[in-house]
Design a protein around this motif. Structure first.
Motif, PDB file in Angstrom:
ATOM      1  N   UNK A  21       0.832  -1.197   0.000  1.00 38.60           N
ATOM      2  CA  UNK A  21       0.000   0.000   0.000  1.00 38.60           C
ATOM      3  C   UNK A  21       0.871   1.253   0.000  1.00 38.60           C
ATOM      4  N   UNK A  22       0.404   2.275  -0.704  1.00 39.56           N
ATOM      5  CA  UNK A  22       1.055   3.586  -0.862  1.00 39.56           C
ATOM      6  C   UNK A  22       2.151   3.575  -1.919  1.00 39.56           C
ATOM      7  N   UNK A  23       2.600   2.413  -2.343  1.00 35.75           N
ATOM      8  CA  UNK A  23       3.727   2.329  -3.278  1.00 35.75           C
ATOM      9  C   UNK A  23       3.223   2.151  -4.711  1.00 35.75           C
ATOM     10  N   UNK A  24       4.135   1.891  -5.618  1.00 31.53           N
ATOM     11  CA  UNK A  24       3.810   1.428  -6.962  1.00 31.53           C
ATOM     12  C   UNK A  24       5.021   0.669  -7.475  1.00 31.53           C
ATOM     13  N   UNK A  25       5.085   0.417  -8.788  1.00 27.42           N
ATOM     14  CA  UNK A  25       6.161  -0.429  -9.314  1.00 27.42           C
ATOM     15  C   UNK A  25       7.549   0.115  -8.998  1.00 27.42           C
ATOM     16  N   UNK A  26       7.654   1.413  -8.722  1.00 26.91           N
ATOM     17  CA  UNK A  26       8.977   2.007  -8.490  1.00 26.91           C
ATOM     18  C   UNK A  26       9.626   1.534  -7.202  1.00 26.91           C
ATOM     19  N   UNK A  27       8.842   0.959  -6.290  1.00 31.46           N
ATOM     20  CA  UNK A  27       9.439   0.404  -5.080  1.00 31.46           C
ATOM     21  C   UNK A  27      10.423  -0.720  -5.394  1.00 31.46           C
ATOM     22  N   UNK A  28      10.260  -1.344  -6.574  1.00 27.20           N
ATOM     23  CA  UNK A  28      11.100  -2.471  -6.983  1.00 27.20           C
ATOM     24  C   UNK A  28      12.274  -2.027  -7.846  1.00 27.20           C
ATOM     25  N   UNK A  29      12.692  -0.790  -7.748  1.00 27.83           N
ATOM     26  CA  UNK A  29      13.686  -0.231  -8.679  1.00 27.83           C
ATOM     27  C   UNK A  29      14.995  -1.022  -8.694  1.00 27.83           C
ATOM     28  N   UNK A  30      15.352  -1.654  -7.593  1.00 28.41           N
ATOM     29  CA  UNK A  30      16.564  -2.479  -7.558  1.00 28.41           C
ATOM     30  C   UNK A  30      16.245  -3.961  -7.737  1.00 28.41           C
ATOM     31  N   UNK A  31      15.114  -4.391  -7.247  1.00 25.68           N
ATOM     32  CA  UNK A  31      14.757  -5.812  -7.334  1.00 25.68           C
ATOM     33  C   UNK A  31      14.498  -6.226  -8.777  1.00 25.68           C
ATOM     34  N   UNK A  33      15.646  -5.020 -11.791  1.00 21.71           N
ATOM     35  CA  UNK A  33      16.879  -5.241 -12.548  1.00 21.71           C
ATOM     36  C   UNK A  33      17.713  -6.413 -12.026  1.00 21.71           C
ATOM     37  N   UNK A  34      17.732  -6.613 -10.697  1.00 19.82           N
ATOM     38  CA  UNK A  34      18.514  -7.719 -10.149  1.00 19.82           C
ATOM     39  C   UNK A  34      17.965  -9.064 -10.614  1.00 19.82           C
ATOM     40  N   UNK A  35      16.644  -9.200 -10.650  1.00 21.98           N
ATOM     41  CA  UNK A  35      16.063 -10.435 -11.157  1.00 21.98           C
ATOM     42  C   UNK A  35      16.282 -10.569 -12.663  1.00 21.98           C
ATOM     43  N   UNK A  36      16.213  -9.445 -13.373  1.00 21.68           N
ATOM     44  CA  UNK A  36      16.492  -9.485 -14.817  1.00 21.68           C
ATOM     45  C   UNK A  36      17.910  -9.985 -15.078  1.00 21.68           C
ATOM     46  N   UNK A  37      18.863  -9.563 -14.247  1.00 23.81           N
ATOM     47  CA  UNK A  37      20.247 -10.019 -14.383  1.00 23.81           C
ATOM     48  C   UNK A  37      20.373 -11.518 -14.146  1.00 23.81           C
ATOM     49  N   UNK A  38      19.400 -12.105 -13.462  1.00 23.91           N
ATOM     50  CA  UNK A  38      19.413 -13.541 -13.194  1.00 23.91           C
ATOM     51  C   UNK A  38      18.600 -14.319 -14.229  1.00 23.91           C
ATOM     52  N   UNK A  39      18.218 -13.656 -15.297  1.00 28.30           N
ATOM     53  CA  UNK A  39      17.577 -14.353 -16.400  1.00 28.30           C
ATOM     54  C   UNK A  39      16.072 -14.308 -16.415  1.00 28.30           C
ATOM     55  N   UNK A  40      15.489 -13.392 -15.634  1.00 30.00           N
ATOM     56  CA  UNK A  40      14.033 -13.271 -15.603  1.00 30.00           C
ATOM     57  C   UNK A  40      13.540 -12.158 -16.520  1.00 30.00           C
ATOM     58  N   UNK A  41      12.330 -12.358 -17.019  1.00 31.56           N
ATOM     59  CA  UNK A  41      11.521 -11.268 -17.552  1.00 31.56           C
ATOM     60  C   UNK A  41      10.601 -10.859 -16.413  1.00 31.56           C
ATOM     61  N   UNK A  42      10.808  -9.653 -15.894  1.00 31.74           N
ATOM     62  CA  UNK A  42      10.140  -9.219 -14.665  1.00 31.74           C
ATOM     63  C   UNK A  42       8.982  -8.288 -15.008  1.00 31.74           C
ATOM     64  N   UNK A  43       7.832  -8.537 -14.396  1.00 32.01           N
ATOM     65  CA  UNK A  43       6.652  -7.691 -14.598  1.00 32.01           C
ATOM     66  C   UNK A  43       6.163  -7.219 -13.234  1.00 32.01           C
ATOM     67  N   UNK A  44       6.133  -5.902 -13.045  1.00 34.67           N
ATOM     68  CA  UNK A  44       5.624  -5.310 -11.810  1.00 34.67           C
ATOM     69  C   UNK A  44       4.372  -4.510 -12.114  1.00 34.67           C
ATOM     70  N   UNK A  45       3.381  -4.628 -11.260  1.00 36.92           N
ATOM     71  CA  UNK A  45       2.126  -3.905 -11.460  1.00 36.92           C
ATOM     72  C   UNK A  45       2.071  -2.659 -10.578  1.00 36.92           C
ATOM     73  N   UNK A  46       1.196  -1.741 -10.965  1.00 32.68           N
ATOM     74  CA  UNK A  46       0.664  -0.715 -10.067  1.00 32.68           C
ATOM     75  C   UNK A  46      -0.747  -1.177  -9.701  1.00 32.68           C
ATOM     76  N   UNK A  47      -0.982  -1.490  -8.439  1.00 34.93           N
ATOM     77  CA  UNK A  47      -2.329  -1.872  -8.025  1.00 34.93           C
ATOM     78  C   UNK A  47      -3.314  -0.732  -8.251  1.00 34.93           C
TER      79      UNK A  47
END
Length: 231
Positions: A21-31, A33-47
């Motif tokens: 709550x209160x956040x959006x996808x930008x809370x994951x600004x480091x997570x 890219x870090x998962x992308x570096x591990x071979x993921x296609x990462x999708x974050x939502x804005x609730x």
């Protein structure tokens, strides 16, 4: 409701990120890219009620319906923080990720007598830089900037809508998929007794020493280390 999304990486494995709550996808600004570096296609939502997504009625069930409508089923990994953890737990049987991580999930919302109330949460909409810094002294300056920006977009009615859930026990009876519960130290949402109950129900539970509620912003390295074996 179709939600706004942010993506990182183009790997073969998919990871889903659901903020609190209160956040959006930008809370994951480091997570992200870090998962992308591990071979993921990462999708974050804005609730709904957050970031660039639409507004409307608010409830955990609606948040869950939205993420099911927006995100692909069968992802390798899904991570939900706080309200996002509650949302993920209500959507996991339909999203069917291979693994789920609930980061300090909102499965027990304390009553006002325990220091929590929807009105108090809603008033944080007007928090100053100094107040955010005081509450989260370990955050990097860029995260304080992001918090101010996300609060400006956040609909505080999402907080007020939580009133009917105060004091309710929202913990899942059992994990639908292999599931890690990642806790702050101490966690205000999952007590030691509740953590033991979760273990007895088949969840793996780990704490990140000294981390506050938003673990991935308080201690990014500790957050990632606690995911060992899950990512």
């Amino acid at each position: 409701m179709q939600l706004h999304t942010q993506t990182w990486g183009d790997g073969d494995r998919i990871a889903l990120l659901i903020h609190g709550i209160m956040a959006d996808h930008r809370t994951w600004r480091r997570v992200g890219p870090a998962l992308a570096d591990r071979g993921y296609h990462v999708i974050a939502v804005d609730l709904r009620g957050h970031g660039a997504s639409g507004r409307g009625a608010y409830s955990p069930e609606l948040y869950a319906d939205d993420v099911v409508e927006t995100l692909p089923a069968g992802a390798e990994l899904a991570i939900g923080h706080s309200l996002g953890g509650l949302t993920l737990s209500l959507a996991v049987d339909r999203l069917k990720p291979r693994r789920a991580v609930y980061s300090d999930p909102g499965w027990h919302l304390a009553a006002p007598s325990e220091g929590f109330g929807p009105e108090l949460l809603a008033r944080f909409k007007s928090a100053t830089r100094e107040e955010i810094r005081a509450m989260s002294p370990r955050w990097e300056d860029v995260d304080v900037d992001i918090e101010l920006a996300t609060l400006a977009l956040w609909d505080e009615q999402t907080a007020l809508s939580l009133a009917p859930l105060l004091g309710a026990d929202l913990m899942p009876a059992a994990p639908v998929v292999p599931s890690l519960v990642q806790l702050a130290d101490p966690s205000r949402l999952v007590s030691p007794e509740r953590a033991e109950l979760l273990r007895s129900r088949g969840f793996q539970v780990r704490s990140v020493a000294g981390a506050g509620h938003t673990i991935h912003r308080d201690d990014f390295d500790g957050f990632m280390a606690s995911l060992e074996g899950w990512i």
